[in-house]
Write an enzyme that holds these catalytic residues in place. Structure first.
Site, mmCIF file in Angstrom:
data_model
loop_
_atom_site.group_PDB
_atom_site.id
_atom_site.type_symbol
_atom_site.label_atom_id
_atom_site.label_comp_id
_atom_site.label_asym_id
_atom_site.label_seq_id
_atom_site.Cartn_x
_atom_site.Cartn_y
_atom_site.Cartn_z
ATOM 1 N N MET A 153 -98.692 15.731 27.298
ATOM 2 C CA MET A 153 -97.441 15.210 28.600
ATOM 3 C C MET A 153 -98.463 15.196 29.260
ATOM 4 O O MET A 153 -99.567 15.982 30.067
ATOM 5 C CB MET A 153 -95.962 16.311 28.396
ATOM 6 C CG MET A 153 -95.905 16.027 29.831
ATOM 7 S SD MET A 153 -93.934 16.403 30.360
ATOM 8 C CE MET A 153 -94.857 18.211 30.180
ATOM 9 N N ASP A 155 -97.842 12.359 33.761
ATOM 10 C CA ASP A 155 -97.314 12.105 34.532
ATOM 11 C C ASP A 155 -95.517 11.936 34.250
ATOM 12 O O ASP A 155 -94.801 11.295 33.749
ATOM 13 C CB ASP A 155 -97.265 10.670 35.220
ATOM 14 C CG ASP A 155 -99.053 9.982 34.989
ATOM 15 O OD1 ASP A 155 -99.495 11.396 34.697
ATOM 16 O OD2 ASP A 155 -99.210 9.006 35.505
ATOM 17 N N GLN A 171 -95.129 10.771 30.471
ATOM 18 C CA GLN A 171 -95.820 9.955 29.971
ATOM 19 C C GLN A 171 -96.427 11.059 28.533
ATOM 20 O O GLN A 171 -97.119 12.394 28.514
ATOM 21 C CB GLN A 171 -97.604 10.018 30.591
ATOM 22 C CG GLN A 171 -97.039 9.214 31.568
ATOM 23 C CD GLN A 171 -97.639 8.195 31.569
ATOM 24 O OE1 GLN A 171 -98.827 7.163 31.220
ATOM 25 N NE2 GLN A 171 -96.134 6.669 30.879
ATOM 26 N N TRP A 179 -104.622 13.898 25.535
ATOM 27 C CA TRP A 179 -104.505 12.620 26.570
ATOM 28 C C TRP A 179 -104.890 11.486 25.091
ATOM 29 O O TRP A 179 -106.206 10.972 24.680
ATOM 30 C CB TRP A 179 -104.413 11.911 27.637
ATOM 31 C CG TRP A 179 -104.150 10.784 28.795
ATOM 32 C CD1 TRP A 179 -103.014 10.632 29.149
ATOM 33 C CD2 TRP A 179 -105.031 9.762 28.364
ATOM 34 N NE1 TRP A 179 -103.103 9.660 29.540
ATOM 35 C CE2 TRP A 179 -103.917 8.673 28.780
ATOM 36 C CE3 TRP A 179 -106.117 9.312 27.819
ATOM 37 C CZ2 TRP A 179 -104.174 7.623 29.389
ATOM 38 C CZ3 TRP A 179 -106.536 7.706 27.817
ATOM 39 C CH2 TRP A 179 -105.596 6.474 28.389
ATOM 40 N N TRP A 214 -97.656 2.993 30.485
ATOM 41 C CA TRP A 214 -98.526 4.072 31.707
ATOM 42 C C TRP A 214 -97.016 3.772 32.572
ATOM 43 O O TRP A 214 -95.758 3.769 32.354
ATOM 44 C CB TRP A 214 -99.141 3.806 32.294
ATOM 45 C CG TRP A 214 -101.158 3.784 30.777
ATOM 46 C CD1 TRP A 214 -100.784 4.964 29.867
ATOM 47 C CD2 TRP A 214 -101.869 3.367 31.232
ATOM 48 N NE1 TRP A 214 -101.751 4.330 29.272
ATOM 49 C CE2 TRP A 214 -102.984 3.420 30.418
ATOM 50 C CE3 TRP A 214 -102.596 2.305 32.478
ATOM 51 C CZ2 TRP A 214 -104.205 3.356 29.735
ATOM 52 C CZ3 TRP A 214 -104.170 2.500 32.218
ATOM 53 C CH2 TRP A 214 -104.866 3.207 31.345
ATOM 54 N N THR A 215 -97.119 4.728 33.677
ATOM 55 C CA THR A 215 -96.539 5.036 34.876
ATOM 56 C C THR A 215 -95.760 4.604 35.050
ATOM 57 O O THR A 215 -95.576 2.923 36.341
ATOM 58 C CB THR A 215 -97.426 6.144 35.485
ATOM 59 O OG1 THR A 215 -97.327 7.222 34.765
ATOM 60 C CG2 THR A 215 -96.156 6.318 36.775
HETATM 61 N N1 DQQ Z 1 -101.477 8.270 34.278
HETATM 62 C C1 DQQ Z 1 -102.410 7.832 35.708
HETATM 63 C C2 DQQ Z 1 -101.549 6.916 35.622
HETATM 64 C C3 DQQ Z 1 -101.512 5.991 35.134
HETATM 65 C C4 DQQ Z 1 -100.805 7.101 33.651
HETATM 66 C C5 DQQ Z 1 -102.676 9.409 36.095
HETATM 67 C C6 DQQ Z 1 -101.265 6.799 32.040
HETATM 68 O O1 DQQ Z 1 -102.330 6.315 36.501
HETATM 69 O O2 DQQ Z 1 -100.438 5.399 34.971
HETATM 70 O O3 DQQ Z 1 -102.130 10.788 35.778
HETATM 71 O O4 DQQ Z 1 -101.405 8.022 31.230
#
Ligand code: DQQ
Length: 669
Positions: A153, A155, A171, A179, A214-215
């Site tokens: 996990m 963000d 995430q 990741w 993504w975030t």
């Molecule tokens: N995690 C980054 C963000 C992105 C996301 C920051 C991708 O910039 O959107 O940890 O997992």
């Protein structure tokens, strides 16, 4: 006793010269047996069932939503490459920069310096020698911090309160404990403490997010509808912004999400690199009645927040210039922008503006993996924000947390009129250990955020009041004296799930006697708790083994400077936290204002491998991840210590045993 009440200071006097402080580092890993036995699953199901019945009785859940989980798109052919390490170091962690190559960052994306830790601490880096066993690794799993059942996990995404439920998206890699393959995990809660896992909210099933969902952030419109803007990494690794919304707004669980057919709604504008355009914020209203958002980026080494206006979350207008930018700070990830009331008290909806309001800009700096904020003035017409004090601008001044805390995001909780901060807490041991354990990372305890009305120049963060519902039995220790050099046991029945509230006073006469000094102290470059000054370090040894062979000191260090002014530092020292040598053992912390009439004060949430420490009512916070090998289960101890040479310390503590939270799958979905 004299006091010091200067505001926080800049990291560097010269904001032009890459001012990022290398105080600490995000890093990580662990492992844990993946699934419980059938019997334990049955028990969990029964408990979850009881819990859910209670929840239904308490508020009612309308199960009208339809669960529809799309298939994952193929992702992850991200390369793994070697990095140069000093002779003699063996690094277990794949020295990868998968995040960088994908345009984002994750825990493996660390420099050799970061892997090795800073200053005088464990200079041997991460080596593969330590024989971890399942019992040690299982202990590391937390009891009351939010975690998925397994896997990776990062963000926090789109937190919101909707029809009686707190929703938390995150995430998530459903396929591994590292990741990659990023989709949106989803859980709901009545109180942000006990959680029920739901099916994935969004998966990577479109060309515009096939390399990762993504975030993103949620906006609740005046009619109650939810707009979710998120970054997609396209089939060609271009970062674009997409819109999603609930398929059924009558479903309190918001199970089913529709991706807008016209996605992407935003592509990188001219002059912005296609991998530097991500993480849209919650929208706020302009006086013209439009919605406004900001998105993080960079131009050369200047981190920036781009600004867009929209009427419908589909068509956007890029505003001239940036909301704000700071030279030398690099890519701004997960920008946050919100108002705080000058008078303190309640939190504010993101659209609130006008008299009595200051605005916060926060950026997560990809280059150093820390979250920095600054307080300032928002000029709505110009679409600009100006820091109150340019020497502590975003990225060169104050951090939310001086330990491990990244990619954070706030939301306005309209049910309790408060602003709540979520932050991702990574791991500090090897990625190999993550894989073995089957999980990686957790979320910090959600924190309320308000302006510090006493200083006016920093925020106060505090665990949400619901955290206190986990408090069980307590023990009080009043006026415990620790002479210079003393270590005093604080006797508890157990010491791995605790809520500690402690205050410390230095012997006043001794403080007056002590000579003025020009010592330039820094937590990270000192020798940690072993460094003996006149007035500190003093504090608590957490997760300590009886003989102190393992210990994590969290402490204050006071320097008496010219004109008898006192400067206080709040630090955490991981250098002796574990006998294992494949974990990162840095020392970190910062200056913290201690005002006239205040005692040295700390609240600490100890939850197995995480310690969250809030000094001076949340003026400075340090989150530690530690991996002891002996100071675990019943062998963990708590001590008061005073390693100063000149002044005695008197401490008063109240310590609660903490219950475990219910964090379970939502039953019968
Ligand atoms: N995690 C980054 C963000 C992105 C996301 C920051 C991708 O910039 O959107 O940890 O997992």
């Amino acid at each position: 006793m004299g006091d010091h009440n200067q505001p926080f200071l800049p990291v560097s006097g010269d904001p032009e010269c890459v001012p990022i402080q290398g105080d600490d580092v995000v890093d990580d890993s662990l492992h844990r047996p993946q699934q419980g036995s059938t019997k334990s699953k049955l028990l969990l199901a029964v408990f979850s069932g009881i819990f859910v019945v209670c929840l239904i009785l308490a508020g009612g859940y309308d199960k009208s939503g339809v669960v529809k989980v799309a298939q994952l798109g193929g992702v992850d052919e991200l390369g793994v490459g070697p990095i140069e390490m000093p002779a003699g170091s063996t690094i277990v962690r794949p020295a990868v920069s998968r995040g960088k190559s994908a345009g984002v960052s994750e825990k493996a994306n660390l420099s050799p310096e970061q892997l090795l830790g800073g200053g005088e601490v464990s200079g041997d880096g991460l080596t593969e020698d330590f024989p971890w066993n399942n019992s040690m690794l299982s202990w590391q799993r937390t009891a009351f911090h939010f975690q998925p059942e397994k896997n990776w996990m990062n963000d926090p995404n789109g937190p919101l309160f909707y029809k009686g439920w707190y929703h938390f998206f995150y995430q998530y890699n459903p396929n591994a404990a590292v990741w990659g393959d990023i989709v949106w995990g989803h859980a709901v809660s009545r109180d942000m403490i006990h959680w029920l896992h739901l099916p994935l909210a969004m998966v990577a099933d479109q060309w515009y997010d096939v390399q990762g969902v993504w975030t993103g952030s949620a906006t609740i419109l005046p009619d109650g509808k939810v707009m979710m803007l998120y970054t997609g990494s396209t089939n060609e690794s271009v970062q674009v912004q997409n819109l999603a919304y609930p398929a059924n707004h009558d479903d309190p669980l918001l199970l089913d999400w529709v991706k807008h057919p016209g996605n992407p709604v935003l592509v990188p504008p001219p002059g912005i690199h296609h991998k530097d355009f991500r993480d849209p914020t919650t929208a706020w209203k302009t006086s013209e009645g439009k919605w406004r958002i900001t998105i993080g980026s960079k131009v050369n080494k200047t981190g920036i927040a781009l600004i867009y206006d929209t009427d419908d979350f589909i068509n956007f207008e890029l505003k001239d210039g940036f909301l704000h930018g700071v030279p030398g700070t690099g890519m701004w990830e997960c920008v946050d922008f919100y108002p705080v009331a000058v008078a303190g008290g309640n939190g504010l909806d993101t659209s609130v503006n006008g008299a009595g309001v200051r605005h916060v800009v926060k950026a997560s700096l990809d280059d150093d993996r820390h979250d920095y904020y600054a307080i300032g003035t928002y000029d709505e017409e110009a679409g600009k924000w100006y820091p109150d004090n340019p020497t502590i601008d975003v990225g060169i001044g104050i951090r939310y947390d001086y330990g491990i805390f990244y990619a954070s995001k706030t939301f306005f909780d309209q049910s309790k009129q408060r602003r709540v901060l979520w932050g991702w807490i990574g791991e500090w041991d090897s990625e190999a250990a993550d894989v073995r354990k089957g999980w990686a990372s957790l979320q910090g305890m959600p924190r309320t955020v308000v302006l510090d009305t006493k200083t006016g120049s920093n925020l106060l963060q505090w665990p949400v009041v619901e955290s206190e519902s986990l408090r069980l039995r307590s023990k009080e220790f009043k006026n415990v004296v620790a002479k210079p050099g003393a270590v005093v046991p604080i006797k508890l029945e157990a010491a791995t799930q605790l809520d500690i509230v402690a205050e410390f006073e230095l012997d006043k006469e001794a403080v007056e006697r002590v000579a003025e000094s020009d010592e330039e102290f820094k937590c990270s470059s000192s020798k940690g708790a072993a460094h003996r000054g006149a007035l500190g370090p003093f504090g608590l040894l957490v997760l300590s083994e009886e003989t102190l062979s393992e210990q994590t000191p969290v402490y204050f260090y006071v320097v008496k400077g010219k004109n008898a002014t006192l400067r206080t530092y709040f630090c955490a020292d991981q250098s002796r936290s574990s006998l294992a040598n494949d974990v990162n053992k840095q020392i970190y912390g910062s200056y913290v204002p201690v005002l006239t009439g205040e005692k040295f004060a700390v609240r600490m949430l100890v939850d197995h491998s995480i310690i969250e420490s809030f000094a001076q009512g949340g003026r400075s916070v340090i989150t530690s991840r530690v991996y002891p090998t002996k100071a675990i289960y019943g062998a963990a101890r708590l001590f008061l210590f005073n390693n100063g040479t000149e002044a005695g310390v008197t401490a008063s503590l109240k310590v609660w045993q903490m219950n475990s939270a219910f964090i379970r799958p939502f039953p019968n979905l």
